[in-house]
Design a protein around this motif. Sequence first.
Motif, PDB file in Angstrom:
ATOM      1  N   ARG B 159      -2.368   0.911  -4.207  1.00  0.00           N
ATOM      2  CA  ARG B 159      -0.925   0.649  -4.328  1.00  0.00           C
ATOM      3  C   ARG B 159      -0.343   0.211  -2.986  1.00  0.00           C
ATOM      4  O   ARG B 159       0.423  -0.745  -2.908  1.00  0.00           O
ATOM      5  N   LEU B 160      -0.708   0.921  -1.931  1.00  0.00           N
ATOM      6  CA  LEU B 160      -0.141   0.633  -0.606  1.00  0.00           C
ATOM      7  C   LEU B 160      -0.550  -0.761  -0.115  1.00  0.00           C
ATOM      8  O   LEU B 160       0.210  -1.428   0.588  1.00  0.00           O
ATOM      9  N   ALA B 161      -1.753  -1.190  -0.493  1.00  0.00           N
ATOM     10  CA  ALA B 161      -2.249  -2.499  -0.044  1.00  0.00           C
ATOM     11  C   ALA B 161      -1.567  -3.664  -0.761  1.00  0.00           C
ATOM     12  O   ALA B 161      -1.512  -4.773  -0.231  1.00  0.00           O
ATOM     13  N   VAL B 162      -1.067  -3.431  -1.971  1.00  0.00           N
ATOM     14  CA  VAL B 162      -0.456  -4.532  -2.715  1.00  0.00           C
ATOM     15  C   VAL B 162       1.061  -4.407  -2.829  1.00  0.00           C
ATOM     16  O   VAL B 162       1.763  -5.415  -3.005  1.00  0.00           O
ATOM     17  N   ALA B 163       1.595  -3.177  -2.701  1.00  0.00           N
ATOM     18  CA  ALA B 163       3.031  -2.957  -2.934  1.00  0.00           C
ATOM     19  C   ALA B 163       3.925  -3.826  -2.041  1.00  0.00           C
ATOM     20  O   ALA B 163       4.929  -4.366  -2.531  1.00  0.00           O
ATOM     21  N   PRO B 164       3.590  -4.002  -0.737  1.00  0.00           N
ATOM     22  CA  PRO B 164       4.483  -4.846   0.076  1.00  0.00           C
ATOM     23  C   PRO B 164       4.578  -6.279  -0.441  1.00  0.00           C
ATOM     24  O   PRO B 164       5.614  -6.934  -0.273  1.00  0.00           O
ATOM     25  N   LEU B 165       3.518  -6.760  -1.076  1.00  0.00           N
ATOM     26  CA  LEU B 165       3.564  -8.118  -1.636  1.00  0.00           C
ATOM     27  C   LEU B 165       4.466  -8.160  -2.861  1.00  0.00           C
ATOM     28  O   LEU B 165       5.287  -9.062  -3.018  1.00  0.00           O
ATOM     29  N   TYR B 166       4.318  -7.171  -3.748  1.00  0.00           N
ATOM     30  CA  TYR B 166       5.182  -7.115  -4.927  1.00  0.00           C
ATOM     31  C   TYR B 166       6.646  -6.895  -4.526  1.00  0.00           C
ATOM     32  O   TYR B 166       7.566  -7.438  -5.157  1.00  0.00           O
ATOM     33  N   TYR B 167       6.865  -6.095  -3.492  1.00  0.00           N
ATOM     34  CA  TYR B 167       8.224  -5.850  -2.989  1.00  0.00           C
ATOM     35  C   TYR B 167       8.856  -7.175  -2.566  1.00  0.00           C
ATOM     36  O   TYR B 167      10.008  -7.477  -2.913  1.00  0.00           O
ATOM     37  N   ARG B 168       8.095  -7.995  -1.827  1.00  0.00           N
ATOM     38  CA  ARG B 168       8.613  -9.303  -1.410  1.00  0.00           C
ATOM     39  C   ARG B 168       8.813 -10.231  -2.606  1.00  0.00           C
ATOM     40  O   ARG B 168       9.823 -10.925  -2.701  1.00  0.00           O
ATOM     41  N   LEU B 169       7.849 -10.240  -3.532  1.00  0.00           N
ATOM     42  CA  LEU B 169       7.903 -11.164  -4.671  1.00  0.00           C
ATOM     43  C   LEU B 169       9.014 -10.813  -5.654  1.00  0.00           C
ATOM     44  O   LEU B 169       9.713 -11.691  -6.147  1.00  0.00           O
ATOM     45  N   PHE B 170       9.159  -9.519  -5.954  1.00  0.00           N
ATOM     46  CA  PHE B 170      10.042  -9.140  -7.066  1.00  0.00           C
ATOM     47  C   PHE B 170      11.325  -8.440  -6.662  1.00  0.00           C
ATOM     48  O   PHE B 170      12.187  -8.209  -7.510  1.00  0.00           O
ATOM     49  N   VAL B 171      11.446  -8.043  -5.420  1.00  0.00           N
ATOM     50  CA  VAL B 171      12.661  -7.319  -5.023  1.00  0.00           C
ATOM     51  C   VAL B 171      13.421  -8.090  -3.949  1.00  0.00           C
ATOM     52  O   VAL B 171      14.530  -8.564  -4.200  1.00  0.00           O
ATOM     53  N   THR B 172      12.832  -8.257  -2.786  1.00  0.00           N
ATOM     54  CA  THR B 172      13.599  -8.859  -1.687  1.00  0.00           C
ATOM     55  C   THR B 172      13.591 -10.383  -1.722  1.00  0.00           C
ATOM     56  O   THR B 172      14.419 -11.013  -1.064  1.00  0.00           O
ATOM     57  N   GLY B 173      12.637 -10.980  -2.444  1.00  0.00           N
ATOM     58  CA  GLY B 173      12.541 -12.434  -2.452  1.00  0.00           C
ATOM     59  C   GLY B 173      12.121 -13.008  -1.114  1.00  0.00           C
ATOM     60  O   GLY B 173      12.407 -14.165  -0.812  1.00  0.00           O
ATOM     61  N   GLU B 174      11.418 -12.220  -0.311  1.00  0.00           N
ATOM     62  CA  GLU B 174      10.914 -12.719   0.963  1.00  0.00           C
ATOM     63  C   GLU B 174       9.603 -13.478   0.717  1.00  0.00           C
ATOM     64  O   GLU B 174       8.909 -13.222  -0.257  1.00  0.00           O
ATOM     65  N   PRO B 175       9.264 -14.408   1.615  1.00  0.00           N
ATOM     66  CA  PRO B 175       8.023 -15.172   1.405  1.00  0.00           C
ATOM     67  C   PRO B 175       6.783 -14.290   1.494  1.00  0.00           C
ATOM     68  O   PRO B 175       6.773 -13.282   2.197  1.00  0.00           O
ATOM     69  N   VAL B 176       5.750 -14.661   0.759  1.00  0.00           N
ATOM     70  CA  VAL B 176       4.447 -14.005   0.889  1.00  0.00           C
ATOM     71  C   VAL B 176       3.437 -15.044   1.361  1.00  0.00           C
ATOM     72  O   VAL B 176       3.462 -16.184   0.916  1.00  0.00           O
ATOM     73  N   ASP B 177       2.582 -14.638   2.253  1.00  0.00           N
ATOM     74  CA  ASP B 177       1.536 -15.531   2.744  1.00  0.00           C
ATOM     75  C   ASP B 177       0.317 -14.678   3.116  1.00  0.00           C
ATOM     76  O   ASP B 177       0.336 -13.453   2.944  1.00  0.00           O
ATOM     77  N   GLU B 178      -0.728 -15.355   3.596  1.00  0.00           N
ATOM     78  CA  GLU B 178      -1.956 -14.608   3.913  1.00  0.00           C
ATOM     79  C   GLU B 178      -1.709 -13.563   4.993  1.00  0.00           C
ATOM     80  O   GLU B 178      -2.299 -12.484   4.972  1.00  0.00           O
ATOM     81  N   ALA B 179      -0.844 -13.869   5.938  1.00  0.00           N
ATOM     82  CA  ALA B 179      -0.546 -12.897   6.996  1.00  0.00           C
ATOM     83  C   ALA B 179       0.058 -11.631   6.399  1.00  0.00           C
ATOM     84  O   ALA B 179      -0.300 -10.514   6.781  1.00  0.00           O
ATOM     85  N   ALA B 180       0.968 -11.806   5.444  1.00  0.00           N
ATOM     86  CA  ALA B 180       1.597 -10.639   4.805  1.00  0.00           C
ATOM     87  C   ALA B 180       0.553  -9.842   4.019  1.00  0.00           C
ATOM     88  O   ALA B 180       0.559  -8.595   4.031  1.00  0.00           O
ATOM     89  N   ALA B 181      -0.341 -10.540   3.344  1.00  0.00           N
ATOM     90  CA  ALA B 181      -1.389  -9.864   2.570  1.00  0.00           C
ATOM     91  C   ALA B 181      -2.323  -9.094   3.507  1.00  0.00           C
ATOM     92  O   ALA B 181      -2.650  -7.922   3.269  1.00  0.00           O
ATOM     93  N   ASP B 182      -2.738  -9.742   4.590  1.00  0.00           N
ATOM     94  CA  ASP B 182      -3.664  -9.090   5.520  1.00  0.00           C
ATOM     95  C   ASP B 182      -3.010  -7.890   6.204  1.00  0.00           C
ATOM     96  O   ASP B 182      -3.659  -6.863   6.447  1.00  0.00           O
TER      97      ASP B 182
END
Lengths: 199, 199
Positions: B159-182
Amino acid sequence: MTGPGTARPGGRTARVRDAVRRATLAELAERGYAGLTVEAVAARSGVHRTTVYRRWRNADGLVADALDLAAGEPWPVPDTGTLEGDLRVIARLVLTGYADPEQGPVARAFVLAAAQSAVAARALNAFFARRHEQSAVVVERAAVRGEVPAGTDAAEVVRLAVAPLYYRLFVTGEPVDEAAADRAAGAAAAAARAGALVT
Amino acid sequence: MTGPGTARPGGRTARVRDAVRRATLAELAERGYAGLTVEAVAARSGVHRTTVYRRWRNADGLVADALDLAAGEPWPVPDTGTLEGDLRVIARLVLTGYADPEQGPVARAFVLAAAQSAVAARALNAFFARRHEQSAVVVERAAVRGEVPAGTDAAEVVRLAVAPLYYRLFVTGEPVDEAAADRAAGAAAAAARAGALVT
């Protein structure tokens, strides 16, 4: 000359804006984003519908302005003496906000609105940017205390402390409770202490 | 006796179900959850509408069954030799899934459907429970290697490894990229190594 957006704070313009905002929040709580209409907000606020249409245009404009006002409100930044303590307070604020019978449905409506409207999405993005900025001080203080390395990305620490709760609330539909909030805060603090969030 | 749900895999029932599933995904990609109808799925799949109505009932039933089939599909569990490497692969799978021009809109439609329908929400919850289970082995292997303490909560690490990506995608609308995933994967691995995710 005093146009609609330039009246002094506390003047008629501010009162109208606040009445419309409160009506918007009440309608969102009761009917959700799908049920939000200019007509209902006008009726509920006592502001003439032509005024509401002229200044807010549509449901998305109402949502965006309510978010804009929310972003500008004071927000209780914790100062418990440790990063983990501060993050725990922030994570629990998310928890209590969404569990609140009035705030919770409104906050959910905002996220749903953003998924369906570019105008609402921009406003929600700005709202969270402001919250991340306001929360950054807890990480800056931790860096000064030597708890985390200099150059730790404050916004990223805050994201990590709250993201698992949003993931449960808005994606997986898993339960959220104080244990989940504390675990997210503890994990974010541990990652920051380990230097995993240095820019 | 062979009822509709008991035909052998690869038989007519499975073929009909697969055709309906593919039509559901195509409709979701093109029109989103709000535009999903039994009529359109029947027309697109070539399955008679009375059959679709009888077995899937409505748009929510179609969404739930598509999620049910997706949950049962094989999923590439990484084995890079380190927890951080494995979590990085998992986080990047989320990233590429949502960036994909076909998969992305469907995945977004599933989340939006879950926000508006209890049936879809239950199916999405079950889908993620399955993904968390499938991913747990990367944490279990890390515990065997001594990378993380015994008793580390595998689902919570994922959950912790993927939640920041979902937070950006579905809540804050911030960009996601490989740096954010890593960064999310690195933070989750660091928190796990520090023992912050022991049950």
